[in-house]
Each structure stands twice: as structure tokens, then as C-alpha cells.
Design a protein around this motif. Structure first.
Motif, short mmCIF file in Angstrom:
data_model
loop_
_atom_site.label_atom_id
_atom_site.label_comp_id
_atom_site.label_asym_id
_atom_site.label_seq_id
_atom_site.Cartn_x
_atom_site.Cartn_y
_atom_site.Cartn_z
N LEU A 157 3.50 23.43 -12.94
CA LEU A 157 2.67 24.17 -13.89
C LEU A 157 3.46 24.47 -15.16
N ALA A 158 4.70 24.88 -14.99
CA ALA A 158 5.55 25.20 -16.14
C ALA A 158 5.89 23.95 -16.95
N GLU A 159 6.06 22.84 -16.28
CA GLU A 159 6.46 21.61 -16.96
C GLU A 159 5.31 20.87 -17.64
N VAL A 160 4.18 20.74 -16.92
CA VAL A 160 3.11 19.88 -17.44
C VAL A 160 1.78 20.60 -17.62
N GLY A 161 1.65 21.81 -17.10
CA GLY A 161 0.39 22.55 -17.22
C GLY A 161 -0.59 22.19 -16.13
N TYR A 162 -1.65 22.99 -16.03
CA TYR A 162 -2.62 22.83 -14.95
C TYR A 162 -3.36 21.49 -15.03
N ASP A 163 -3.82 21.12 -16.21
CA ASP A 163 -4.62 19.90 -16.35
C ASP A 163 -3.85 18.65 -15.94
N GLN A 164 -2.56 18.61 -16.24
CA GLN A 164 -1.76 17.42 -15.94
C GLN A 164 -1.11 17.45 -14.56
N MET A 165 -1.13 18.61 -13.91
CA MET A 165 -0.57 18.71 -12.56
C MET A 165 -1.48 17.98 -11.57
N THR A 166 -0.89 17.16 -10.73
CA THR A 166 -1.68 16.43 -9.73
C THR A 166 -1.18 16.76 -8.34
N MET A 167 -2.04 16.54 -7.37
CA MET A 167 -1.64 16.74 -5.98
C MET A 167 -0.55 15.74 -5.59
N ASP A 168 -0.63 14.52 -6.15
CA ASP A 168 0.43 13.54 -5.90
C ASP A 168 1.77 14.05 -6.42
N GLY A 169 1.75 14.66 -7.62
CA GLY A 169 2.97 15.21 -8.19
C GLY A 169 3.53 16.34 -7.37
N VAL A 170 2.66 17.22 -6.88
CA VAL A 170 3.10 18.33 -6.03
C VAL A 170 3.72 17.78 -4.75
N ALA A 171 3.05 16.83 -4.14
CA ALA A 171 3.55 16.25 -2.88
C ALA A 171 4.92 15.61 -3.09
N ALA A 172 5.07 14.87 -4.17
CA ALA A 172 6.36 14.22 -4.44
C ALA A 172 7.45 15.26 -4.68
N ARG A 173 7.14 16.28 -5.49
CA ARG A 173 8.13 17.31 -5.81
C ARG A 173 8.55 18.08 -4.56
N ALA A 174 7.60 18.35 -3.67
CA ALA A 174 7.87 19.16 -2.47
C ALA A 174 8.34 18.31 -1.29
N HIS A 175 8.41 17.00 -1.48
CA HIS A 175 8.76 16.08 -0.38
C HIS A 175 7.83 16.32 0.81
N ALA A 176 6.54 16.34 0.51
CA ALA A 176 5.51 16.55 1.53
C ALA A 176 4.43 15.50 1.33
N SER A 177 3.61 15.32 2.34
CA SER A 177 2.49 14.40 2.19
C SER A 177 1.28 15.15 1.63
N LYS A 178 0.37 14.40 1.02
CA LYS A 178 -0.85 15.03 0.54
C LYS A 178 -1.66 15.58 1.72
N ALA A 179 -1.59 14.94 2.85
CA ALA A 179 -2.30 15.44 4.04
C ALA A 179 -1.81 16.83 4.42
N THR A 180 -0.51 17.04 4.33
CA THR A 180 0.05 18.36 4.62
C THR A 180 -0.50 19.40 3.66
N ILE A 181 -0.61 19.05 2.39
CA ILE A 181 -1.13 19.99 1.39
C ILE A 181 -2.60 20.27 1.64
N TYR A 182 -3.39 19.21 1.84
CA TYR A 182 -4.83 19.39 2.02
C TYR A 182 -5.19 20.06 3.35
#
Length: 101
Positions: free
Chosen positions: A20-45
Motif C-alpha cells: 500500500l505504501a509503495e504502490v497504493g491501493y489501486d495498483q496493489m494486487t493479490m499476486d503482489g501480496v502473495a509474492a511479498r508474503a511468500h504465500a499462495s493466493k489460496a492461503t490469502i483467499y
């Protein structure tokens, strides 16, 4: 004792705040969150139905007074800078703080 699930959730929520701090809400993606957190999208969802709910949880979890509001006048000369005192990375432009102490 912190469980593995709690550690995973903390990593995801921290990744959200960083993105959020780096790219903002509009540009933040679930793929980006998963990559940054070293988690799968399934874990997030499994935990959050969508981006909005994830962001709300991250902000609520980590809300509180920002570190710069806890500084005493004059004591922040070394802390108030153009970089984060925790990691040393530069602040994004909209997060820069000026020091009057």
C-alpha cells in the motif's frame, strides 16, 4: 506461543501495508501480496474474500499511533530522516515526514 498460521497471517498483513505504501491501493494486487508474503493466493483467499477485506484487516491490526507521534521534541534528529528507521529504505514520497524538533 505463536502458531504457524498466525505467523503466516502477520506476514501477509505486513506485505499488504508495505505494498500500500509503495504502490497504493489501486495498483496493489493479490499476486503482489502473495509474492511479498511468500504465500499462495489460496492461503490469502481462505482467510479474506477480497482485497478490500484484506486491507481493512491489515490497517486495523497495525493501527495505533505512528512511531513519529511518540517522539519527544528535539529527540528525533537522528530518527526523522528520508528513510525508515527500521529497515533504512527510503520513504515513499507521500510518507516523508519533516522534523521540527
Amino acid at each position: 506461543m505463536v502458531t504457524r498460521g498466525e505467523q503466516r497471517e502477520d506476514a501477509i498483513l505486513l506485505a499488504v501495508l508495505e505494498l500500500l505504501a509503495e504502490v497504493g491501493y489501486d495498483q496493489m494486487t493479490m499476486d503482489g501480496v502473495a509474492a511479498r508474503a511468500h504465500a499462495s493466493k489460496a492461503t490469502i483467499y481462505r482467510r479474506w474474500p477480497g482485497k478490500a477485506e484484506l486491507v481493512v484487516t491489515a490497517v486495523k491490526r497495525h493501527s495505533g499511533s505512528p512511531w513519529w507521534t511518540r517522539l519527544t521534541p528535539g529527540a528525533c534528529a537522528a530518527t526523522c530522516s528520508e528513510s525508515c528507521p527500521r529497515c533504512g529504505r527510503p520513504w515513499p514520497g507521500r510518507m516523508r515526514r519533516s522534523c521540527s524538533g
